[in-house]
Design a protein around this motif. Structure first.
Motif, PDB file in Angstrom:
ATOM      1  N   SER A 168      70.264  33.119 -32.706  1.00  0.00           N
ATOM      2  CA  SER A 168      69.084  32.317 -32.379  1.00  0.00           C
ATOM      3  C   SER A 168      69.262  30.840 -32.682  1.00  0.00           C
ATOM      4  CB  SER A 168      67.868  32.832 -33.169  1.00  0.00           C
ATOM      5  OG  SER A 168      67.538  34.137 -32.797  1.00  0.00           O
ATOM      6  N   LYS A 169      70.155  30.485 -33.570  1.00  0.00           N
ATOM      7  CA  LYS A 169      70.248  29.099 -34.033  1.00  0.00           C
ATOM      8  C   LYS A 169      71.415  28.374 -33.353  1.00  0.00           C
ATOM      9  CE  LYS A 169      66.556  29.792 -36.382  1.00  0.00           C
ATOM     10  NZ  LYS A 169      65.306  29.259 -35.830  1.00  0.00           N
TER      11      LYS A 169
ATOM     12  N   GLU B 122      64.811  25.731 -32.929  1.00  0.00           N
ATOM     13  CA  GLU B 122      65.510  26.250 -31.763  1.00  0.00           C
ATOM     14  C   GLU B 122      66.599  25.242 -31.387  1.00  0.00           C
ATOM     15  OE1 GLU B 122      61.462  28.175 -29.754  1.00  0.00           O
ATOM     16  OE2 GLU B 122      61.841  26.019 -29.686  1.00  0.00           O
ATOM     17  N   SER B 123      67.575  25.706 -30.660  1.00  0.00           N
ATOM     18  CA  SER B 123      68.659  24.815 -30.258  1.00  0.00           C
ATOM     19  C   SER B 123      68.360  24.268 -28.865  1.00  0.00           C
ATOM     20  CB  SER B 123      69.989  25.573 -30.259  1.00  0.00           C
ATOM     21  OG  SER B 123      71.056  24.667 -30.061  1.00  0.00           O
ATOM     22  N   THR B 124      67.717  23.105 -28.847  1.00  0.00           N
ATOM     23  CA  THR B 124      67.301  22.551 -27.552  1.00  0.00           C
ATOM     24  C   THR B 124      68.501  22.220 -26.668  1.00  0.00           C
ATOM     25  OG1 THR B 124      67.295  20.186 -28.088  1.00  0.00           O
ATOM     26  CG2 THR B 124      65.390  21.469 -28.798  1.00  0.00           C
TER      27      THR B 124
ATOM     28  N   ARG C 291      62.059  36.389 -24.401  1.00  0.00           N
ATOM     29  CA  ARG C 291      61.449  35.467 -23.447  1.00  0.00           C
ATOM     30  C   ARG C 291      61.831  35.832 -22.012  1.00  0.00           C
ATOM     31  NH1 ARG C 291      59.361  30.458 -24.732  1.00  0.00           N
ATOM     32  NH2 ARG C 291      58.910  29.200 -22.907  1.00  0.00           N
TER      33      ARG C 291
ATOM     34  N   GLY D 211      71.896  29.233 -29.815  1.00  0.00           N
ATOM     35  CA  GLY D 211      70.866  28.827 -28.853  1.00  0.00           C
ATOM     36  C   GLY D 211      70.220  29.950 -28.072  1.00  0.00           C
ATOM     37  N   MET D 212      70.099  31.145 -28.674  1.00  0.00           N
ATOM     38  CA  MET D 212      69.550  32.282 -27.927  1.00  0.00           C
ATOM     39  C   MET D 212      68.328  32.891 -28.621  1.00  0.00           C
ATOM     40  SD  MET D 212      73.087  34.137 -26.652  1.00  0.00           S
ATOM     41  CE  MET D 212      72.170  35.658 -26.426  1.00  0.00           C
ATOM     42  N   ALA D 213      67.473  32.029 -29.172  1.00  0.00           N
ATOM     43  CA  ALA D 213      66.317  32.523 -29.941  1.00  0.00           C
ATOM     44  C   ALA D 213      65.471  33.500 -29.122  1.00  0.00           C
ATOM     45  CB  ALA D 213      65.458  31.345 -30.407  1.00  0.00           C
ATOM     46  N   GLY D 214      65.286  33.203 -27.844  1.00  0.00           N
ATOM     47  CA  GLY D 214      64.424  34.022 -27.001  1.00  0.00           C
ATOM     48  C   GLY D 214      65.074  35.301 -26.520  1.00  0.00           C
ATOM     49  N   ALA D 215      66.314  35.556 -26.932  1.00  0.00           N
ATOM     50  CA  ALA D 215      67.013  36.772 -26.492  1.00  0.00           C
ATOM     51  C   ALA D 215      67.005  37.865 -27.544  1.00  0.00           C
ATOM     52  CB  ALA D 215      68.458  36.457 -26.114  1.00  0.00           C
ATOM     53  N   ARG D 216      66.696  37.506 -28.788  1.00  0.00           N
ATOM     54  CA  ARG D 216      66.518  38.463 -29.888  1.00  0.00           C
ATOM     55  C   ARG D 216      67.778  39.260 -30.196  1.00  0.00           C
ATOM     56  NH1 ARG D 216      63.572  37.586 -33.097  1.00  0.00           N
ATOM     57  NH2 ARG D 216      64.800  35.781 -32.675  1.00  0.00           N
TER      58      ARG D 216
ATOM     59  N   ASN E 192      56.245  42.439 -35.078  1.00  0.00           N
ATOM     60  CA  ASN E 192      57.126  41.282 -35.174  1.00  0.00           C
ATOM     61  C   ASN E 192      56.649  40.244 -34.163  1.00  0.00           C
ATOM     62  OD1 ASN E 192      59.208  41.016 -37.056  1.00  0.00           O
ATOM     63  ND2 ASN E 192      60.351  42.691 -36.112  1.00  0.00           N
TER      64      ASN E 192
ATOM     65  N   ASP F  76      64.542  38.811 -37.883  1.00  0.00           N
ATOM     66  CA  ASP F  76      63.182  39.291 -38.174  1.00  0.00           C
ATOM     67  C   ASP F  76      63.096  40.808 -38.100  1.00  0.00           C
ATOM     68  OD1 ASP F  76      62.387  36.674 -38.429  1.00  0.00           O
ATOM     69  OD2 ASP F  76      60.939  36.714 -36.779  1.00  0.00           O
ATOM     70  N   GLY F  77      63.643  41.357 -37.023  1.00  0.00           N
ATOM     71  CA  GLY F  77      63.592  42.806 -36.858  1.00  0.00           C
ATOM     72  C   GLY F  77      64.384  43.524 -37.930  1.00  0.00           C
TER      73      GLY F  77
ATOM     74  N   ALA G 252      60.598  24.614 -34.293  1.00  0.00           N
ATOM     75  CA  ALA G 252      60.980  25.998 -34.610  1.00  0.00           C
ATOM     76  C   ALA G 252      62.482  26.148 -34.828  1.00  0.00           C
ATOM     77  CB  ALA G 252      60.492  26.943 -33.514  1.00  0.00           C
TER      78      ALA G 252
ATOM     79  N   PRO H  92      72.087  27.559 -24.923  1.00  0.00           N
ATOM     80  CA  PRO H  92      73.249  28.413 -25.203  1.00  0.00           C
ATOM     81  C   PRO H  92      74.449  27.976 -24.376  1.00  0.00           C
ATOM     82  CG  PRO H  92      71.666  29.585 -23.810  1.00  0.00           C
ATOM     83  CD  PRO H  92      71.119  28.193 -24.023  1.00  0.00           C
TER      84      PRO H  92
ATOM     85  N   VAL I 244      66.488  30.207 -22.721  1.00  0.00           N
ATOM     86  CA  VAL I 244      66.383  31.212 -23.775  1.00  0.00           C
ATOM     87  C   VAL I 244      66.620  30.626 -25.156  1.00  0.00           C
ATOM     88  CG1 VAL I 244      68.764  32.073 -23.860  1.00  0.00           C
ATOM     89  CG2 VAL I 244      66.838  33.687 -24.083  1.00  0.00           C
ATOM     90  N   TRP I 245      66.892  29.341 -25.238  1.00  0.00           N
ATOM     91  CA  TRP I 245      66.954  28.698 -26.551  1.00  0.00           C
ATOM     92  C   TRP I 245      65.570  28.692 -27.206  1.00  0.00           C
ATOM     93  CZ3 TRP I 245      63.999  24.242 -27.177  1.00  0.00           C
ATOM     94  CH2 TRP I 245      63.636  23.551 -26.015  1.00  0.00           C
ATOM     95  N   MET I 246      64.514  28.861 -26.391  1.00  0.00           N
ATOM     96  CA  MET I 246      63.157  28.923 -26.936  1.00  0.00           C
ATOM     97  C   MET I 246      62.789  30.356 -27.300  1.00  0.00           C
ATOM     98  SD  MET I 246      60.977  26.364 -24.442  1.00  0.00           S
ATOM     99  CE  MET I 246      61.829  26.699 -22.880  1.00  0.00           C
ATOM    100  N   TYR I 247      62.144  30.542 -28.432  1.00  0.00           N
ATOM    101  CA  TYR I 247      61.546  31.835 -28.745  1.00  0.00           C
ATOM    102  C   TYR I 247      60.515  32.183 -27.667  1.00  0.00           C
ATOM    103  CZ  TYR I 247      63.513  31.741 -33.472  1.00  0.00           C
ATOM    104  OH  TYR I 247      64.372  31.724 -34.544  1.00  0.00           O
TER     105      TYR I 247
END
Lengths: 371, 371
Positions: free
Chosen positions: A222-223, A41-43, B256, A226-231, B250, A94-95, A39, A46, B61-64
């Motif tokens: 998000s990229k 994501e930045s493994t 997360r 590294g905060m994809a899950g924080a939106r 969305n 996305d939003g 996905a 952050p 939080v790097w993960m969606y």
């Protein structure tokens, strides 16, 4: 009792999912992935300072977020050297994409994108009844000339164009993009998705120009951050275009934790440089692994490497499903001829080693299938 | 260069804000509020276990987030004794309300609410071109009979009804609400907003019945669970109604951190009981302060107390602005005759003491105005 009826447009929409999440696949397999590389994501995570800021914010989360995202917006303005009124912070790109489509696209309105580009954008266009027109990639790049020509032909309200591109990792120079901007048809808004631009070479992004009303740039935490899950994402544009969001956005929709995390992430420029170097090294290593297995890694200006598997989509899909079965979460382009590739996100050495270990058998089994 | 044009609907919309945030007011005043008692946030905070879960999630939080919110949805299903397919997790009730309006309300479609009820719902209805019909409160309660009669009259697609009510704090019994459900017009969907129901007396919520397609219940982690800034709400309804969300939501919109926090908050029933008792005590104390100042606190089934200031809207607005100037963030109903009141959220003893200290002078100055 007669049930409530959806609008005609909503009735016409399928229940759809642009992407199946890795957790869904894990539940189906009954075990977790060994490596989560699908996905982008930045493994690497952050910034530790962003984590600390989010942990502090967690205990203050009884408060709604600031509906103006004032502090983050002003920090972004200072960072980019633009006015705060030219920035809209939102719940990820996305939003923001959903809001832009809602603002500009009525039922039947024409929208142009590349065939195989971001499915979530297409989902939003369909969701508001827009008419999507797709042009093919040119080689493994999006084709600015074809996008402009198609937009001219169909009278498009919007063009979607990602630079760098996902899923191919390719990119155009700032000059090419600026030339595209200069040739936009009358009344057409270019959505320039720069989600990956923090990871691209210098000279990829044209200078920010918030004096034109025909371009909206999209950026994200998000990229690289590294905060994809924080939106947390944001749009940059002319103040009048930006002000449109205030007509339809969810004013209290931002997570307070995300706001605080993004503010800290933005300030930690050393971490971003560390990530840029780490991602570059990971890209190189994924490329070496691909070549060692007889495959061709494509050049990438992102945090993933798209690997040409050398055969058709069926072959690449077999490689992909073999990798997934081996616990390696990866994805691939949806559309031919790009679907000859698989797409592998950069990751920690441990995760990339898991991919390296699984790849030969995944390839061998796919070759067996070919016979 | 011709600028891009918004859709006719979007052009017709004002840039509007249902609520001005406290941070905006603080920036205007140039100093922070002493007590933040205006947005019905839970100043007591979320469960320490929820905070810990969010702090752990911050480093991941790097993960969606899981686009299915699987774990949270299943935990909610077990908690309520209903099927997971009858639950949709979303970005707060605000976000879910926007999606419901989008799914059911086309331009010109009729929608019914109470005059003075939740402005954010009205904002969404306007945003999708719906025609809003308002009925007055009956005393300080929403009026089920009037809502049903109006919906019948105008052929409403949706009725919005909050129980307990905001901004009045009043509530109807489960029997009254169930009777309303039983009398819904054909083809009408009742949005039953139960944001505050965790703080209401037993017997306020009718039994959950996910076999009817005409009711959608809305719940949240923003109020009793103290996670307003994390943006986690959910809808409960018939599986077919719930499945509509998959057409437009969305998928990767959930934080997360919020998902993990909500899961931990739900499990900590002892904390919820602690909050229920703390809120009840705080309501009592606010009531005592009101009475000591010659005002009338209204009964409340929520985490706020609406206080009748005994004169008209102008007087209450003066009291409110005096409180705000004294550093006490409170709000008030928008519409007469409810606007004779101010609305004070429950809070820590320190915050309520600040309100207690500021109230007499705020009242005295408003009385001076009256003369």
């Amino acid at each position: 009792m007669k049930k409530p009826s959806l609008t005609p447009l909503a009735q016409s929409l399928p229940a759809s999912v642009p992407f199946v999440g890795p957790e869904t696949q894990e539940r189906q397999m009954g075990r977790p992935f060994v490596a989560r590389l699908g996905a982008n994501e930045s493994t690497f995570g952050p910034s530790p300072k962003a984590i600390a800021a989010m942990q502090k914010a967690a205990s203050e989360v009884w408060m709604y977020g600031d509906p103006e995202s004032h502090d983050l917006r002003h920090a972004l303005a200072a960072h980019h050297g633009i006015a705060p009124e030219t920035i809209m912070v939102g719940e990820g790109i996305d939003g923001l994409l959903g809001l832009v489509v809602r603002l500009y696209v009525g039922e039947g309105d024409a929208v142009v994108t590349s065939d195989g580009a971001y499915p979530t954008f297409n989902y939003h266009v369909a969701g508001f009844g827009g008419m999507l027109h797709k042009v093919p990639y040119k080689g493994d790049l999006e084709d600015p000339d074809a996008l402009i020509a198609k937009a001219d032909e169909v009278g498009a309200k919007l063009i979607y164009f990602a630079n760098p591109d996902n899923p191919m990792g390719s990119w155009h120079s700032a000059e090419v993009v600026q030339d595209m901007i200069d040739r936009l048809p009358e009344g057409c808004l270019l959505i320039l998705d720069e989600a990956y631009v923090d990871l691209a070479p210098e000279g990829t992004a044209p200078a920010l120009d918030t004096s034109t009303q025909n371009v909206l740039r999209m950026r994200t935490f998000s990229k690289a951050h590294g905060m994809a899950g924080a939106r947390v994402g944001y749009a940059i544009g002319h103040p009048e275009v930006i002000s449109g969001f205030h007509k339809v956005r969810n004013h209290f929709g931002m997570s307070r934790i995300g706001q605080d995390g993004a503010l800290a992430a933005l300030a930690d420029t050393a971490w971003l440089e560390h990530i840029q170097a780490t991602v570059a090294a990971s890209r190189d290593r994924i490329g070496e692994i691909a070549r060692a297995n007889g495959l061709t890694p494509l050049p990438s200006a992102t945090n993933f490497v798209t690997i040409d598997c050398g055969h058709d989509g069926g072959f690449a899909r077999a490689v992909l499903s073999n990798l997934v079965a081996a616990g390696i979460f990866v994805r691939m382009p949806f559309v031919a001829p790009q679907d000859r590739c698989i797409r592998v996100s950069c990751g920690t050495n441990e995760q990339i080693s898991a991919f390296e270990k699984a790849l030969p058998a995944a390839l061998a089994a796919a070759h067996e299938n070919l016979k």
